[in-house]
Write a protein that holds these residues in place. Structure first.
Motif, PDB file in Angstrom:
ATOM      1  N   LEU A 201     -82.620  26.169  23.414  1.00 39.86           N
ATOM      2  CA  LEU A 201     -81.515  26.637  24.252  1.00 39.86           C
ATOM      3  C   LEU A 201     -81.115  25.547  25.247  1.00 39.86           C
TER       4      LEU A 201
ATOM      5  N   ALA B  95     -73.510  24.904  17.220  1.00 37.20           N
ATOM      6  CA  ALA B  95     -74.204  25.192  18.471  1.00 37.20           C
ATOM      7  C   ALA B  95     -74.603  26.662  18.514  1.00 37.20           C
ATOM      8  N   GLN B  96     -73.737  27.516  17.960  1.00 39.73           N
ATOM      9  CA  GLN B  96     -74.050  28.946  17.946  1.00 39.73           C
ATOM     10  C   GLN B  96     -75.224  29.256  17.024  1.00 39.73           C
TER      11      GLN B  96
ATOM     12  N   TYR C 243     -80.453  30.973  16.858  1.00 36.64           N
ATOM     13  CA  TYR C 243     -81.751  30.801  16.190  1.00 36.64           C
ATOM     14  C   TYR C 243     -82.859  30.699  17.239  1.00 36.64           C
ATOM     15  N   ALA C 244     -82.544  30.024  18.355  1.00 35.58           N
ATOM     16  CA  ALA C 244     -83.510  29.948  19.454  1.00 35.58           C
ATOM     17  C   ALA C 244     -83.840  31.349  19.955  1.00 35.58           C
TER      18      ALA C 244
ATOM     19  N   VAL D  70     -79.061  23.121  23.418  1.00 37.11           N
ATOM     20  CA  VAL D  70     -77.712  23.640  23.166  1.00 37.11           C
ATOM     21  C   VAL D  70     -76.858  23.527  24.420  1.00 37.11           C
TER      22      VAL D  70
ATOM     23  N   LEU E 227     -77.636  27.202  16.344  1.00 40.57           N
ATOM     24  CA  LEU E 227     -78.821  26.704  17.047  1.00 40.57           C
ATOM     25  C   LEU E 227     -79.219  27.648  18.173  1.00 40.57           C
ATOM     26  N   GLY E 228     -78.248  28.041  18.992  1.00 39.21           N
ATOM     27  CA  GLY E 228     -78.518  28.902  20.132  1.00 39.21           C
ATOM     28  C   GLY E 228     -79.077  30.251  19.706  1.00 39.21           C
TER      29      GLY E 228
ATOM     30  N   GLY F 184     -88.125  27.877  21.345  1.00 38.23           N
ATOM     31  CA  GLY F 184     -86.815  28.507  21.446  1.00 38.23           C
ATOM     32  C   GLY F 184     -86.134  28.160  22.762  1.00 38.23           C
TER      33      GLY F 184
END
Lengths: 323, 306
Positions: free
Chosen positions: A290, B95-96, B101-102, A293, B98-99, A286
């Motif tokens: 980030l 991107a949101q 989900y991280a 991203v 992905l972010g 995770g």
């Protein structure tokens, strides 16, 4: 020879040599692991067609993946072992599902598209959970790999090279498709839907075609995965699988030919390393996501080839007004 | 099929719908105001449930459990907004996805580290564990009645807040046209922090209330997130009214489908067909509902941005 072509040839040479060299270093286990990467690379590349080139954030592609796997599994249970029948059938079933659900989903835009693709995927997911005669929630075992004339899929090497060949062929065909008029038109709909409409392009039909092709290739990847695992289960179709595939594409490089393959490679290798290292491997994964991203918005391939990368902000229906 | 059974299921549907609304309200406002696709909203719900379970075990007081869960999760929400969400505002939805989900991955492992991989118990308060006789011969669990009451009160309070207060006006302005609101002098980032925190608190409230009747376990956030997303998409993203209608629809359809569909099918089809088709149909009912709504109204029932 351009740099990228040299890279391609080198990568291919390494991948061809790998299973021959692996036993020398006691790495036989990884032959099967790399084969799994190929299968996910195929799936991620199929998703990249709609996600990257079409600009359509589809959050339900795992359903086509799973439907392909189930087609092989169900046919095998019913006594149809031949891959010559089962694999095209898997593509047909998944392609048909993609066509039908895409026909409805593509009427919506943006977040609503994300959600409706998810909804259809969940429907398909629950449909397969309910197939109790085929294992229901527990999934089902395949007792034999599919039979192909002249090829023994139970042989690790043979299956490895077959999957690699399919992946290379698929990437080649994707490249041809993207460079053809169709692919250019598809990218046009991503950049500016209304302009393409005004120019007389059938935007809806172009998108639906891409969606269907993508679904069919997902089905093929699913068929390969069923043979790889000799096991299929509904968890293949869960929405988190769809999210995982999207992440592979994003990490690798959205709208780049090798983006899906690179992403699948990076994510699966990372997962493997982290899993061996700690029980809590989701957390570093995770954190890495980030980092991607915030610091590599165009994916890893984008870091190398920034100029040819897609601007993800321009993806259709997702462009955001700057505050 | 007796009238009592139907009433009971309707009450269950109302109860579930109200809880979905508590979670959906925060998510839809975050969506509406900042255009942020926050998949990690379910993690706040999970955080609420776990903190409530921990507090309940330590203090034995369910009221304390709720208060602590809401407070702690609100703080977590503030941290999440400042550290991550704020930075995703100018980014595209991908991107949101992905972010956030991280964030889910990190949150699930954090919970696993603190509370272990097995589900934890969140006990019902003893006072509310029995049934209540609503009508002669109609018993209904007291705890569920309490959930309905709390859900209704919070929904009304939220409605009053959004329609009657000045802050509510700003929230609505931000949701319907962020740019215009910014131009008119609304401090959108401050507003967003407020809404995000409120959303986290509401999700935690739902988590601590639902904890005793569902399992408090890792992954509970993702399960409910999908349902909540369905609610706000049906209602129209950014609309509180839409989230309310969507949540009640989803709650009712889901509950009624599970309770009645297998039964109804048994009247029409042979038992073995009914018993295998029924649960599937029930499970996909809400997705059919959403697809149906979107086909006719592609931006939901009450789109916030006309």
């Amino acid at each position: 020879m351009s740099t990228s072509r040299i890279f391609t040839v080198l990568a291919l040479a390494v991948l061809i040599a790998f299973p021959l060299l692996a036993p020398l270093y006691g790495m036989e286990f990884y032959i099967s692991f790399v084969r799994r990467i190929f299968i996910y690379a195929l799936a991620a590349s199929a998703l990249n067609l709609v996600l990257g080139y079409g600009g359509l954030v589809a959050l339900g592609h795992a359903a086509f993946f799973g439907a392909g796997a189930y087609t092989v599994g169900i046919l095998a249970t019913e006594g149809v072992d031949s891959g010559l029948i089962a694999w095209p059938a898997a593509m047909l079933v998944s392609g048909l599902l993609a066509f039908l659900t895409g026909a409805v989903s593509l009427r919506t835009r943006g977040v609503y598209f994300i959600m409706i693709t998810l909804a259809f995927a969940q429907m398909i997911y629950y449909l397969f959970i309910s197939l109790r005669q085929y294992g229901g929630e527990d999934g089902m075992n395949l007792y034999n790999a599919s039979q192909l004339p002249g090829l023994d899929l139970s042989n690790d090497l043979v299956f490895y090279y077959l999957v690699l060949a399919i992946l290379v062929l698929a990437l080649f065909l994707f490249q041809r498709l993207i460079n053809a008029r169709f692919g250019q038109a598809l990218m046009g709909t991503r950049e500016n839907e209304s302009r393409m409409q005004s120019l007389g392009y059938p935007v809806y039909r172009i998108r639906l075609t891409a969606y269907t092709i993508s679904g069919a290739v997902m089905g093929l990847a699913g068929a390969l995965l069923a043979n790889h695992n000799l096991f299929v289960s509904p968890s293949l179709m869960n929405w988190t699988q769809s999210a995982d595939l999207i992440i592979m594409v994003l990490v690798g490089g959205i709208g780049l030919l090798y983006g899906g393959a690179l992403g699948a490679f990076v994510m699966l290798v990372l997962e493997e390393i982290l899993r061996n290292w700690t029980e809590y491997w989701h957390m570093p994964l995770g954190i890495l996501l980030l980092v991607v991203v915030f610091f590599a918005p165009k994916g890893l391939a984008g870091l190398v080839r920034i100029r040819s990368a897609v601007d993800p902000a321009k993806t259709a229906g997702l462009a955001k007004e700057q505050p | 099929m007796s009238l009592i059974l139907i009433t009971e299921q309707l009450l269950n549907g109302l109860q579930f719908g109200l809880m979905l609304f508590l979670i959906a309200a925060g998510l839809t406002l975050v969506f509406g105001i900042m255009d942020i696709m926050n998949l990690a909203h379910g993690s706040l719900y999970m955080a609420g449930a776990y903190v409530a379970a921990e507090t309940m075990q330590r203090t034995g007081s369910f009221t304390a459990a709720i208060i602590v869960a809401v407070g702690v999760t609100a703080l977590v929400g503030i941290a999440l907004e400042i550290l991550i969400m704020r930075k995703l505002v100018t980014r595209d939805h991908l991107a949101q996805v992905l972010g956030s989900y991280a964030v889910i991955l990190i949150a699930n492992d954090l919970v696993k580290m603190i509370w272990g991989p097995t589900p934890v118990m969140l006990n019902m308060p003893a006072m509310l564990s029995g049934p209540v006789e609503l009508l002669p011969d109609f018993l209904y669990p007291a705890f569920r009645l309490m959930i309905i009451a709390v859900g209704l009160i919070v929904a009304l309070a939220l409605y009053a807040f959004v329609t009657k207060t000045r802050a509510g006006v700003l929230v609505r302005a931000g949701a319907s046209n962020r740019q215009m609101a910014t131009l008119m002098g609304v401090k959108v980032p401050v507003l967003f922090l407020g809404v995000f925190t409120l959303g986290a608190a509401l999700a935690a409230l739902a988590g601590s209330l639902l904890g005793p009747i569902t399992a408090v376990q890792i992954g509970m956030g993702e399960e409910i997130l999908i349902l909540v997303l369905v609610c706000i998409v049906i209602g129209g993203i950014g609309s509180i009214r839409g989230a309310f209608v969507g949540a009640l629809l989803v709650g009712m359809v889901d509950t009624a489908g599970r309770a009645f569909l297998p039964m109804l099918l048994r009247n029409v089809f042979p038992a073995d067909v009914a018993s295998s088709v029924g649960p599937t149909l029930a499970a996909i009912m809400i997705y059919v509902l959403m697809a149906g709504v979107l086909v006719f109204r592609p931006s939901g029932l009450f789109p916030a941005r006309g």
